[in-house]
Motif scaffolding. Structure first.
Motif, PDB file in Angstrom:
ATOM      1  N   GLY A 140       4.586   6.523 -12.384  1.00 55.38           N
ATOM      2  CA  GLY A 140       4.322   6.162 -10.928  1.00 55.38           C
ATOM      3  C   GLY A 140       3.986   7.907 -10.293  1.00 55.38           C
ATOM      4  O   GLY A 140       4.587   9.101 -10.637  1.00 55.38           O
ATOM      5  N   PHE A 141       2.995   7.898  -9.278  1.00 59.89           N
ATOM      6  CA  PHE A 141       2.691   8.859  -8.851  1.00 59.89           C
ATOM      7  C   PHE A 141       4.286   9.705  -7.562  1.00 59.89           C
ATOM      8  O   PHE A 141       3.320  10.615  -6.749  1.00 59.89           O
ATOM      9  CB  PHE A 141       1.169   8.852  -8.082  1.00 59.89           C
ATOM     10  CG  PHE A 141       0.850   8.142  -9.432  1.00 59.89           C
ATOM     11  CD1 PHE A 141       0.322   8.727 -10.723  1.00 59.89           C
ATOM     12  CD2 PHE A 141       0.147   7.179  -8.712  1.00 59.89           C
ATOM     13  CE1 PHE A 141      -0.530   8.199 -11.135  1.00 59.89           C
ATOM     14  CE2 PHE A 141      -1.112   6.075  -9.761  1.00 59.89           C
ATOM     15  CZ  PHE A 141      -1.181   7.128 -11.029  1.00 59.89           C
ATOM     16  N   GLY A 142       4.959   8.589  -7.452  1.00 60.57           N
ATOM     17  CA  GLY A 142       5.667   9.157  -6.324  1.00 60.57           C
ATOM     18  C   GLY A 142       7.407   8.574  -5.667  1.00 60.57           C
ATOM     19  O   GLY A 142       7.204   7.523  -7.147  1.00 60.57           O
ATOM     20  N   ALA A 143       8.170   9.097  -5.538  1.00 63.82           N
ATOM     21  CA  ALA A 143       9.560   8.884  -5.667  1.00 63.82           C
ATOM     22  C   ALA A 143      10.051   8.837  -4.233  1.00 63.82           C
ATOM     23  O   ALA A 143       9.497   9.891  -3.204  1.00 63.82           O
ATOM     24  CB  ALA A 143      10.001   9.197  -6.746  1.00 63.82           C
ATOM     25  N   GLU A 144      11.349   8.806  -4.411  1.00 66.39           N
ATOM     26  CA  GLU A 144      12.297   8.877  -2.888  1.00 66.39           C
ATOM     27  C   GLU A 144      12.782   9.900  -2.923  1.00 66.39           C
ATOM     28  O   GLU A 144      12.643  10.540  -4.481  1.00 66.39           O
ATOM     29  CB  GLU A 144      13.111   7.600  -2.838  1.00 66.39           C
ATOM     30  CG  GLU A 144      12.944   6.297  -2.768  1.00 66.39           C
ATOM     31  CD  GLU A 144      13.824   5.025  -2.779  1.00 66.39           C
ATOM     32  OE1 GLU A 144      14.270   4.738  -1.193  1.00 66.39           O
ATOM     33  OE2 GLU A 144      14.740   5.076  -3.324  1.00 66.39           O
ATOM     34  N   GLY A 195       0.847  -1.497   0.092  1.00 71.48           N
ATOM     35  CA  GLY A 195       0.049   0.034  -0.534  1.00 71.48           C
ATOM     36  C   GLY A 195       0.910   0.899   0.137  1.00 71.48           C
ATOM     37  O   GLY A 195       1.918   0.975  -0.273  1.00 71.48           O
ATOM     38  N   GLU A 196       0.276   2.388   0.127  1.00 73.27           N
ATOM     39  CA  GLU A 196       0.631   3.889   0.557  1.00 73.27           C
ATOM     40  C   GLU A 196       2.189   3.423   1.074  1.00 73.27           C
ATOM     41  O   GLU A 196       2.849   3.161   2.650  1.00 73.27           O
ATOM     42  CB  GLU A 196       0.206   4.493   1.212  1.00 73.27           C
ATOM     43  CG  GLU A 196       0.679   5.970   1.766  1.00 73.27           C
ATOM     44  CD  GLU A 196      -0.063   6.869   0.492  1.00 73.27           C
ATOM     45  OE1 GLU A 196       0.599   7.985   0.434  1.00 73.27           O
ATOM     46  OE2 GLU A 196      -0.170   6.440  -0.384  1.00 73.27           O
ATOM     47  N   GLY A 197       3.052   4.154   0.689  1.00 75.17           N
ATOM     48  CA  GLY A 197       4.742   4.635   0.904  1.00 75.17           C
ATOM     49  C   GLY A 197       5.657   3.335   1.090  1.00 75.17           C
ATOM     50  O   GLY A 197       6.471   3.052   0.822  1.00 75.17           O
ATOM     51  N   ALA A 198       4.988   2.312   0.033  1.00 69.41           N
ATOM     52  CA  ALA A 198       6.003   1.128  -0.067  1.00 69.41           C
ATOM     53  C   ALA A 198       7.213   1.558  -1.435  1.00 69.41           C
ATOM     54  O   ALA A 198       6.858   1.775  -2.554  1.00 69.41           O
ATOM     55  CB  ALA A 198       5.692   0.048  -0.737  1.00 69.41           C
ATOM     56  N   ARG A 199       7.953   1.167  -1.801  1.00 71.18           N
ATOM     57  CA  ARG A 199       9.111   1.645  -2.484  1.00 71.18           C
ATOM     58  C   ARG A 199       9.169   0.304  -3.637  1.00 71.18           C
ATOM     59  O   ARG A 199       9.140   0.238  -3.251  1.00 71.18           O
ATOM     60  CB  ARG A 199      10.533   1.376  -1.829  1.00 71.18           C
ATOM     61  CG  ARG A 199      10.744   3.007  -0.558  1.00 71.18           C
ATOM     62  CD  ARG A 199      12.102   2.927  -0.453  1.00 71.18           C
ATOM     63  NE  ARG A 199      12.946   1.851   0.131  1.00 71.18           N
ATOM     64  CZ  ARG A 199      13.944   1.534  -0.147  1.00 71.18           C
ATOM     65  NH1 ARG A 199      14.910   2.530  -0.281  1.00 71.18           N
ATOM     66  NH2 ARG A 199      14.873   0.263   0.621  1.00 71.18           N
ATOM     67  N   VAL A 248       4.976   4.575  -4.014  1.00 70.40           N
ATOM     68  CA  VAL A 248       3.082   3.504  -3.852  1.00 70.40           C
ATOM     69  C   VAL A 248       2.633   5.038  -3.263  1.00 70.40           C
ATOM     70  O   VAL A 248       3.578   4.962  -2.030  1.00 70.40           O
ATOM     71  CB  VAL A 248       2.434   2.830  -3.850  1.00 70.40           C
ATOM     72  CG1 VAL A 248       1.185   2.361  -3.525  1.00 70.40           C
ATOM     73  CG2 VAL A 248       3.292   1.481  -4.007  1.00 70.40           C
ATOM     74  N   ARG A 249       2.011   6.110  -4.450  1.00 72.44           N
ATOM     75  CA  ARG A 249       0.386   6.762  -3.786  1.00 72.44           C
ATOM     76  C   ARG A 249      -0.193   7.099  -4.259  1.00 72.44           C
ATOM     77  O   ARG A 249      -0.720   6.491  -5.333  1.00 72.44           O
ATOM     78  CB  ARG A 249       1.261   7.908  -4.391  1.00 72.44           C
ATOM     79  CG  ARG A 249       2.366   8.414  -3.274  1.00 72.44           C
ATOM     80  CD  ARG A 249       2.997   8.640  -2.020  1.00 72.44           C
ATOM     81  NE  ARG A 249       4.207   9.358  -1.608  1.00 72.44           N
ATOM     82  CZ  ARG A 249       4.202   9.337  -0.127  1.00 72.44           C
ATOM     83  NH1 ARG A 249       3.409   9.171   0.498  1.00 72.44           N
ATOM     84  NH2 ARG A 249       5.939   9.723   0.028  1.00 72.44           N
TER      85      ARG A 249
END
Length: 733
Positions: A209-213, A184-188, A222-223
């Motif tokens: 992807g909707f998010g990155a480190e 879920g949310e926050g998984a790399r 994951v966002r």
């Protein structure tokens, strides 16, 4: 494995070995439940398990490891209902839902449109989506990699092991997908891609992807971007008027990372939520109508200022997660301020985790460097002629406008897209099919992009940074234009900054630089840009570009800003220039807010605030920014005096405004100025006013025009022109 075992009917020893070492091209054909006659057989691969149990609604089943491949387990289930796996090894245990028991998520129509390159909302299908699938919560991953032999999702949730979550290929579309429960949310995560020749590519970030480190780390994150509760309906209903050709548009260009920093917290940049308060309030107070952000798409290198993005669909995490960027947009809308994003479809960096040779082939880029490499920026060029790539880019434009309620996109480096020989010598480029230099595929992409975004999203604007005389940039597509709403007027910017940077004694010989722009001022819908590019790379600050002693430099700058705000065209000013920052801009620091508090700098800041107020309050100064009948020269030829004067007009009932500029350090008393109407003309603004840091030389609040013809006008008035100043007169009666 013995031939008489029932499992041998559906699983060969070779297939089991390939599953175990992650080289099986179609694991969904092997793993998961399989109906054989009246029995349901389950095959599971778990490299970490010594013992594996399937828990079903009617009991548990001990799964047996294969003798030759002990990480592959099998067993007969009592029924075909849902099950959950429980693993044991070395004193620890874990449970999980088997991703290979779930059916596909992507529908046939989505698959068809992706393959055709016409799926306008690509982000709703590709990328990582937090969903509930067949009653189980998890994340659906989907990626386009048509030439790959295998694709796996790897991340913290599977120890970055490419054997564990090999994806399902979706036919000829080139899409791979898998639903992974409990993620879920926050998984790399990244994608492990095996190219067509069997070569394992560097781990790739998600193109959608909707998010990155946080850089320099490069994994996608994951966002969950669903479920934001927008409350900006009033703004959305009226923004078409706020973005139109007859609206006052005054843009504050911002690099969010260096606008202001938190020194009490390690010198970090503002978060989106902090900017939603501090930046938005400041822009509102200064009277700007829009904020334009340098690119906020995720990018690995701070020094690129965002112009070399890797994550086109990810708001940079430098300032917070996606919902917090939405907070910033909504805060701006609540204040009546539009948001424009710099958008970069012209090139992308060759970072190993990015789009370069994504599936082991030149997928997003051209294979031939004469078409696919930018020598200026050491970057790669999209293959605009490939329908799936064009769709990826156009869908991204819609993504920012729809998902984040962004009000406009300013497209970077359009000239580099339009010409195949851009910044290339002979022999370093390939002509188009007609033997010409125009990039026909890029032209078609820009036309299609503009047609789609204007057709799909009400009230938005697009603007092109286009530095050549390419025709019809801001003309409709159906008339042969590129379809942009606006074009940056780079010629005006270059000419006028060159003029005002000269010593006044030499300006008479360069008078044409201030008037030439009116020869083409209405050929496009122009924005007058004094952008970040004018205060970097040794050019100095706007104040530093001005000649003379300190007092003259401030006066020159104030006069130039008066000229700019009185000139036809929408306005754009880079942050810090509004208070005459003394230093050149650096992305590593912040604006010199200490300087902004000093009297001379504060005076320029107040001038910009008042110019914005005047610009918005007087229709004559904005209604016909893009129409020739809104402008008339009073005096264009006073080269010796370095004086320029003109009339601005709005609608039939709007009072006209006169703008008069004196670019010499000589006061000109009783300079008789032709005016279109007799009566009182109020001195609406004088850049020499004491409140701006000037000497309060002027016209005692206004002048009276009499029926004495001058400059081809039926009336005239004697006007005092302070040294190095712009005077703006508004007709009253």
């Amino acid at each position: 494995m013995k031939a008489e075992e029932p499992i041998a009917k559906i699983l060969s020893a070779e297939a089991a070995r390939r599953i175990a070492d992650g080289t099986h091209d179609d694991p969904f054909a092997v793993l998961g439940p399989h109906r054989v006659g009246t029995a349901t057989w389950l095959i599971v691969h778990d490299p970490g398990a010594e013992r594996l149990v399937a828990e079903t609604p009617t009991g548990t089943v001990e799964l047996k490891p294969l003798l030759q491949v002990p990480t592959v387990f099998h067993g007969a289930l009592p029924d075909a209902s849902a099950y959950r796996l429980h693993g044991y090894a070395k004193g620890r245990d874990w449970s999980y839902d088997d991703p290979y028991r779930f059916g596909p998520v992507i529908g046939e129509m989505d698959e068809y449109l992706i393959g055709e390159g016409t799926h306008r909302r690509l982000w709703t299908v590709l990328g990582a989506h937090v969903i509930t699938h067949e009653g189980v919560a998890g994340t659906h991953f989907a990626v386009w990699a048509p030439n790959a032999r295998r694709v796996s999702v790897v991340g913290d949730f599977n120890w970055w092991d490419g054997r564990r979550h090999v994806m399902r290929r979706r036919g000829a579309s080139g899409v791979w997908e898998i639903f992974i429960p409990d993620v879920g949310e926050g998984a790399r995560y990244k994608y492990r891609i095996v190219g067509p020749d069997g070569t394992v590519q560097p781990l790739k970030a998600d193109p959608v992807g909707f998010g990155a480190e946080h850089p320099p780390e490069t994994a996608s994150v994951v966002r969950d971007i669903s479920g934001y509760g927008w409350h900006d309906n009033p703004w959305m209903a009226e923004r078409a008027g706020r973005n139109s050709r007859n609206a006052p548009i005054s843009i504050y260009e911002v690099h969010l990372g260096s606008w202001k920093r938190r020194h009490e917290d390690g010198g970090r940049s503002l978060s989106y939520r902090e900017a939603a308060s501090e930046l938005v309030d400041y822009v509102f107070d200064m009277g700007f109508t829009h904020i334009e952000f340098l690119p906020l798409s995720e990018h690995p290198f701070d020094g690129s200022w965002g112009y070399q993005p890797v994550g086109l669909y990810a708001p940079t995490v430098r300032h917070g997660p996606p919902h917090e960027f939405r907070d910033l947009v909504e805060a701006a809308h609540e204040k009546g301020i539009g948001i424009v994003l710099d958008w970069v479809p012209g090139h992308f960096p060759a970072d190993a985790h990015g789009l370069a040779r994504f599936d082991g082939t030149a997928l997003y880029e051209h294979a031939d460097p004469r078409e696919g490499y930018h020598p200026d920026w050491n970057t790669l060029i999209y293959n605009y002629g490939r329908s799936e790539v064009a769709n990826y880019i156009i869908s991204n434009a819609l993504y920012w406008l729809e998902e984040y309620h962004v009000d406009g996109l300013r497209v970077d480096a359009v000239a580099s897209m339009l010409y195949r020989d851009y910044s290339r010598r002979e022999g370093e480029w390939i002509p188009n099919v007609h033997g010409g230099r125009e990039n026909l595929e890029a032209i078609a992409l820009l036309q299609r992009m503009n047609a789609i975004v204007y057709g799909e999203v009400d009230g938005i604007m697009t603007a092109a940074e286009e530095s050549t005389s390419f025709p019809g940039v801001s003309r409709p597509v159906d008339t042969g234009g590129l379809g942009f709403g606006y074009k940056w007027n780079m010629g005006w910017m270059n000419d006028t900054l060159d003029y005002v940077g000269r010593e006044p004694v030499h300006r008479r010989y360069h008078h044409h630089q201030m008037t030439f722009g009116l020869q083409y001022a209405f050929s496009e819908n122009f924005i007058l840009p004094v952008s970040h590019d004018e205060v970097v790379h040794g050019k100095g600050s706007m104040l530093g570009r001005m000649p003379g002693n300190e007092r003259d430099r401030f006066a020159n700058l104030r006069a130039y800003y008066g000229y700019m705000w009185g000139h036809p065209g929408k306005k754009l000013l880079f942050m810090g220039s509004e208070f005459a920052q003394p230093e050149e801009w650096s992305h590593d620091g912040e604006l010199n807010w200490d300087a902004a508090a000093r009297p001379a700098h504060a005076g320029v800041q107040r001038l910009i605030r008042d110019l914005n107020t005047l610009y918005r309050a007087h229709p004559a100064l904005h209604v016909k920014d893009c129409e020739s009948d809104g402008f008339e020269w009073i005096e264009a030829n006073a080269a010796v005096e370095s004086v320029f004067a003109w009339i601005r007009r709005g609608g039939p009932d709007d009072p006209p405004v006169a703008v008069i500029c004196n670019f010499t350090p000589v006061e000109r008393r009783d300079w008789r100025c032709g005016l279109p109407l007799p009566g009182r003309w109020r001195e609406a603004l004088n850049t020499d006013a004491g409140i701006y840091g000037g000497d309060n030389r002027g016209n005692m609040g206004g002048v009276i025009a009499t029926d004495l013809p001058m400059h081809g006008q039926p009336a005239s008035a004697p006007v005092t022109l302070p040294p190095l100043s712009t005077v703006i007169l508004a007709f009253e009666a």
